[in-house]
Design a protein around this motif. Structure first.
Motif, mmCIF file in Angstrom:
data_model
loop_
_atom_site.group_PDB
_atom_site.id
_atom_site.type_symbol
_atom_site.label_atom_id
_atom_site.label_comp_id
_atom_site.label_asym_id
_atom_site.label_seq_id
_atom_site.Cartn_x
_atom_site.Cartn_y
_atom_site.Cartn_z
ATOM 1 N N ALA B 221 10.795 -8.080 8.327
ATOM 2 C CA ALA B 221 10.726 -7.162 7.119
ATOM 3 C C ALA B 221 9.581 -6.356 7.278
ATOM 4 O O ALA B 221 9.311 -4.988 6.907
ATOM 5 N N PHE B 222 8.307 -6.923 7.577
ATOM 6 C CA PHE B 222 6.774 -6.340 7.246
ATOM 7 C C PHE B 222 6.660 -5.416 8.697
ATOM 8 O O PHE B 222 6.318 -4.353 8.660
ATOM 9 N N THR B 223 7.253 -5.785 9.781
ATOM 10 C CA THR B 223 7.344 -4.688 10.911
ATOM 11 C C THR B 223 8.267 -3.619 10.594
ATOM 12 O O THR B 223 7.661 -2.337 10.817
ATOM 13 N N LYS B 224 9.419 -3.706 10.012
ATOM 14 C CA LYS B 224 10.227 -2.719 9.655
ATOM 15 C C LYS B 224 9.640 -1.663 8.754
ATOM 16 O O LYS B 224 9.555 -0.626 8.605
ATOM 17 N N MET B 253 15.064 3.743 7.090
ATOM 18 C CA MET B 253 14.190 2.692 8.069
ATOM 19 C C MET B 253 13.274 1.900 7.452
ATOM 20 O O MET B 253 13.418 0.734 7.315
ATOM 21 N N VAL B 254 11.967 2.572 6.911
ATOM 22 C CA VAL B 254 10.972 1.663 6.315
ATOM 23 C C VAL B 254 11.391 1.186 5.125
ATOM 24 O O VAL B 254 11.073 -0.120 4.657
ATOM 25 N N LYS B 255 12.600 1.610 4.417
ATOM 26 C CA LYS B 255 12.952 0.909 3.210
ATOM 27 C C LYS B 255 13.869 -0.492 3.605
ATOM 28 O O LYS B 255 14.285 -1.181 2.859
ATOM 29 N N ALA B 256 14.206 -0.476 4.950
ATOM 30 C CA ALA B 256 14.998 -1.583 5.489
ATOM 31 C C ALA B 256 14.399 -2.781 4.945
ATOM 32 O O ALA B 256 14.867 -3.663 4.603
ATOM 33 N N GLY B 257 13.077 -2.905 5.536
ATOM 34 C CA GLY B 257 12.380 -4.147 5.215
ATOM 35 C C GLY B 257 12.173 -4.333 3.736
ATOM 36 O O GLY B 257 12.629 -5.796 3.303
ATOM 37 N N SER B 310 3.327 3.319 -0.514
ATOM 38 C CA SER B 310 4.298 3.069 -1.439
ATOM 39 C C SER B 310 4.880 1.908 -1.108
ATOM 40 O O SER B 310 5.606 1.022 -1.950
ATOM 41 N N LEU B 311 5.085 1.669 0.150
ATOM 42 C CA LEU B 311 6.088 0.470 0.649
ATOM 43 C C LEU B 311 5.313 -0.786 0.348
ATOM 44 O O LEU B 311 5.710 -1.907 0.108
ATOM 45 N N GLY B 312 3.790 -1.019 0.421
ATOM 46 C CA GLY B 312 2.980 -1.722 0.064
ATOM 47 C C GLY B 312 3.128 -2.069 -1.380
ATOM 48 O O GLY B 312 3.459 -3.362 -1.959
ATOM 49 N N LEU B 313 3.076 -1.111 -2.361
ATOM 50 C CA LEU B 313 3.556 -1.273 -3.649
ATOM 51 C C LEU B 313 4.827 -1.990 -3.879
ATOM 52 O O LEU B 313 4.947 -2.964 -4.830
#
Lengths: 139, 786
Positions: B221-224, B253-257, B310-313
């Motif tokens: 998840a973190f890599t994606k 893509m980045v939301k997949a993780g 935002s992904l971090g959040l």
């Protein structure tokens, strides 16, 4: 090769051997023989023809590139297996039909198609190696 | 058609679109976008039919058996979470297809681009609706592969190729880690479907393998999702054309993780590990991403780093475990998809219409591009969390979740306010700065974008407003089902756009105020961060290069060590090993054969043939030159063939004859072809060890054969074949029937190998001397220097 006798006989010998190889291929299901042995006989025929009359002559005589022959054989064998799937039986199950031509019943099967594929792969793969070796080796 | 068949069709539809896209583009040019957009639009239409059921809290599953013997199915799971994702993917996908029609108008490979983006859409869609683990993994890796194609679309530039490869290595590698995690989950729970896994939460959390499974899943998840320190591929992926960035960063893509974490939250969540690791990495990613965003001047790169933040959040909220954190994550995910998609497309419009996308070289575009300006402002308001946009609702909920007075909440609240303030500053730096101020000369004369370009961002920006104003409907259809699916129990989201006086509002106002300060001081902030980065001087991006270079060097050194390129070395090693296995194993296990048994009445002709074989062997060893040796080898082979014939194996004998003939011919040809010296010039010091190895191998094989024939013969197979050869396979020649029928699949494999071997030999024979030298010099270090 310089021998006149050999050069004169080789074409006939080679054609007879190819004919014999097909005979061996077709009778293989019930008598000693089959695609693998038949293919090897045909390769020897081509090798003899090549040694006697030159590789170019052989390449012209078989018309297709040997690897294309091998590819066609592999394709035929794979198709022979896949036909079974289309007929809703497991992959590679032998299927037989008995059409009658001119009053003679001829058994045909996917197994036979498969064996012909084996024959072609053996002929193509080994003769392509042998021919390419002869090409430069004969200089 | 029933729902299952239609759903399957909807999942396959993007791939169908990808197939026809190049042809359509050749026929219609960039207008093909209008037709191709119908594919994702149809998917949206199909998935909206699940709304009534999902809004009631029901879960729709369906599918087909895939590999029943391994209990693997092609099955989907549609609940609040996957439905929201599917609608975002297909909905934004529709707009992206339209936008690419305008953005890449006239590009010679536009058809290919449509094809790639539709394939990517299909992979992403499959990922979020997957129920079975294997399907999830397959689609997960498919998104890695298709995003590789998209990022490297501009393949003539090296930067694009590097970015594509980097994304593939990082996310694809993460996918493999995820697979390991899924296998552990499968082993612990015994189920292969997500919908069934939900019942195994307690077993999973109490299993001794919990931590291992968790770490592996997080690795995927973190890599994606580009969490620190795996974030570096994401900004590099900006090498892709802007439609790709807009799509990759908004809904896919980045939301997949994040999706995966949300999906597994009911099973994995709630433990101390989960509540430490996720907020820790999420919080770090939030702050670092936001800070790095301020450092950039390129519009796309600024947005890329805010995506990371935002992904971090989102990861932080998913793992926080506080009340309302899950609801906040659900709301923010939707809000982010809408505003980030719009902002990326706006950045693309600016780039497309002015030829520049450096924020310091843009200004005063307000009068030339009024419509774009309005769209950009609307999206930025949502990103900044300002009233009355959906981003505001999301931010209120976030602060509501963080407004506790314990130390943990306060720390994360501070992180969130800081990160959000930075993102606020970046949002307006992207959406406001290029439009206001004095007019700056741009490479192209700025003008308003065509409808294909502004339609997508305009709709997304409008959506950001309408979802907020109609918050009741949004919550009923999207937020509540989604939050319930993530938390694994019914949750209700009720927050409305009307501001309430309270702690969250105060935090929102503080964020906005700090954000304004950052915005005004952006240039100094940028210099400050640049100085810090220069002082550190090393980043994961550089580390990736070092890692890859080290890997190539290591494999180069290893290969040079193992592959000396000398045939005699290979042969010696191979045969020594064979001799060891053949001799040592029987010695260790005491399995040496008993003394051979000689029949007293061997007929004379058989003895004669054996004698011929032995003579042939002696002739090989004693032959004065190589050609004689090759021919003598044939003598021995023919003798063996005759023995086969005598023992009633005509097929075998037949084949042996042919093989012997051909091998003599081929060996002789090889010898002339390689121009070997006619006789053997090995010194005695080499001949003796070679002889010893040959002898050991010969003795070893003899022992093995004696042992094998000494074991009682099991006739089951023989009987089977004899019995059924004629009756089932219609053949009297058992050997042939075995080859072509009973064990036909084996033969198919063998002839394939034969063909490949032939090809390999053919290419070896055709190698020229020059190319041989190049292969011998194959050295990664030299390649690097060149």
């Amino acid at each position: 090769m310089k021998s006149v006798i050999f050069r004169a006989v080789a074409p006939f010998l080679a054609s007879l051997m190819v004919l014999f190889s097909i005979f061996v291929l077709l009778r293989g299901h019930n008598e000693p023989g089959g695609g693998f042995i038949g293919g090897l006989i045909a390769v020897s025929a081509l090798a003899i023809y090549g040694i006697a009359c030159g590789v170019e002559t052989v390449r012209r005589a078989i018309y297709f590139h040997p690897m294309a022959i091998a590819g066609a054989g592999l394709f035929a064998s794979a198709v022979a297996g896949l036909i079974s799937i289309a007929a809703r039986v497991p992959f590679m199950t032998g299927l037989w039909i008995y059409p009658s031509v001119l009053g003679v019943e001829i058994p045909l099967s996917t197994v036979m198609l498969f064996d012909c594929g084996v024959y072609l792969v053996v002929v193509g793969a080994i003769s392509s190696v042998a021919l390419s070796l002869e090409e430069r080796g004969g200089e | 058609m029933d729902v299952a068949a239609l759903t399957f069709l909807a999942l396959a539809l993007p791939f169908v679109g990808a197939l026809v896209a190049p042809l359509l583009t050749r026929l219609l040019g960039h207008k093909a976008a209008w037709v191709l957009a119908l594919f994702p639009a149809a998917i949206v239409l199909h998935f909206t039919r699940f709304w009534p059921e999902v809004a009631k809290g029901e879960v729709v599953t369906g599918g087909y058996a895939w590999i029943p013997s391994f209990n693997v199915s092609f099955s989907w799971l549609i609940d609040g979470l996957s439905l929201t994702f599917a609608l975002l993917i297909a909905g934004i996908g529709t707009l992206i297809v339209l936008y690419s029609g305008g953005y890449l108008k006239g590009h010679p490979q536009q058809g290919r681009f449509f094809s790639f983006i539709l394939m990517f859409m299909g992979s992403m869609l499959g990922l979020v609706v997957s129920d079975s683990f294997l399907m999830l993994f397959v689609f997960w890796e498919l998104t890695s592969i298709t995003s590789f194609l998209l990022i490297g679309f501009d393949h003539s530039r090296e930067a694009a190729r590097r970015a594509a490869l980097q994304a593939l290595v990082v996310t694809g590698g993460g996918g493999l880690v995820l697979l390991a995690g899924l296998l552990i989950i499968w082993n612990v729970s015994g189920v292969t479907q997500l919908s069934l896994l939900m019942a195994f939460g307690t077993e999973m959390r109490e299993s001794p393998f919990y931590l291992a499974a968790l770490l592996l899943v997080l690795g995927g998840a973190f890599t994606k999702s580009a969490q620190f320190p795996f974030h570096f591929w994401l900004p590099n992926a900006m090498e892709a054309p802007t439609p790709v960035s807009a799509y990759l960063h908004s809904a896919t893509m980045v939301k997949a993780g994040v999706y995966l974490l949300m999906r597994l939250n009911p099973v994995f969540g709630g433990t101390p590990e989960w509540q430490i690791l996720l907020p820790l990495f999420g919080g770090a990613t939030l702050v670092i991403g936001a800070a790095l965003a301020c450092r950039q001047t390129d519009l796309k790169l600024m947005l890329a780093y805010t995506t990371m933040a935002s992904l971090g959040l989102l990861v932080m909220l998913t793992g926080l475990g506080a009340p309302h954190a899950i609801e906040a994550a659900a709301l923010y995910l939707v809000a982010h998809s809408l505003f980030k998609g719009a902002l990326f497309m706006v950045a693309g419009i600016i780039d497309h219409e002015t030829g520049a996308r450096d924020v310091t070289r843009l200004g005063g575009l307000r009068s030339a591009m009024p419509l774009t300006f309005v769209i950009a402002l609307a999206a930025a308001f949502s990103m900044g969390g300002l009233f009355p946009f959906f981003g505001f609702i999301a931010k209120e909920e976030i602060y509501y979740a963080l407004s506790g007075f314990d130390r943990r909440s306060m720390v994360f609240a501070a992180l969130a306010i800081f990160g959000n303030a930075l993102m606020f500053a970046v949002a307006f730096a992207v959406a406001l700065k290029p439009f206001v101020g004095a007019k700056v000369e741009t490479p192209k004369a700025a003008h308003e974008a065509p409808v294909l370009l502004w339609l997508g961002p305009a709709l997304l920006a409008a959506k950001g407003l309408s979802t907020a104003l109609l918050s009741g409907l949004t919550h009923e259809l999207v937020s509540t089902p989604m939050a319930s699916a993530i938390s694994g129990e019914p949750r209700a989201v009720a927050i409305s756009v009307v501001p309430h006086v309270g702690m969250p509002l105060a935090m929102s106002i503080a964020t906005a105020l700090i954000g304004i300060v950052f915005y005004l001081k952006l240039d100094r902030l940028r210099d400050f961060i640049a100085t810090i980065l220069a002082d550190i001087g090393w980043g994961p991006d550089r580390g990736f290069d070092q890692f890859i270079r080290g890997l190539v060097r290591f494999s180069g050194a290893l290969t040079r060590r193992l592959q000396s390129g000398r045939l005699d070395v290979y042969m010696t090693v191979t045969f020594i090993l064979v001799a060891f296995v053949l001799l040592l194993v029987p010695l260790i296990y005491g399995e040496l054969p008993r003394a051979p048994f000689f029949a007293p009445d061997v007929p004379l002709h058989e003895l004669a043939i054996m004698a011929i074989a032995v003579i042939g062997l002696l002739a090989v060893v004693l032959a004065p030159d190589r050609l004689t040796a090759i021919v003598s080898l044939g003598i021995q082979g023919f003798a063996v063939a005759v023995i086969f014939l005598l023992y009633g194996a005509p097929d075998l004998a037949f084949t042996q004859f042919m093989i012997e003939t051909l091998s003599v011919v081929v060996l002789a040809l090889v010898m002339t072809r390689l121009r070997l010296s006619p006789s053997d010039h090995r010194p005695l010091a080499q001949k003796v060890p070679d002889f010893a190895i040959a002898l050991a191998c010969g003795v070893g094989f003899s022992l093995m054969l004696l042992k094998a024939t000494g074991v009682p013969f099991d006739a089951t197979l023989t009987e089977f074949f004899n019995l059924y050869s004629k009756s089932i396979a219609h053949g009297a020649n058992v050997v042939n029937v075995i080859i072509v029928d009973f064990r036909g699949t084996d033969t198919l494999g063998e002839i394939a190998v034969l063909m490949v071997t032939g090809l390999a030999i053919l290419s070896l024979v055709r190698l020229r001397a020059g190319s041989l030298r190049r292969i011998a010099d194959n050295d990664p270090d030299a390649e690097e220097r060149a």
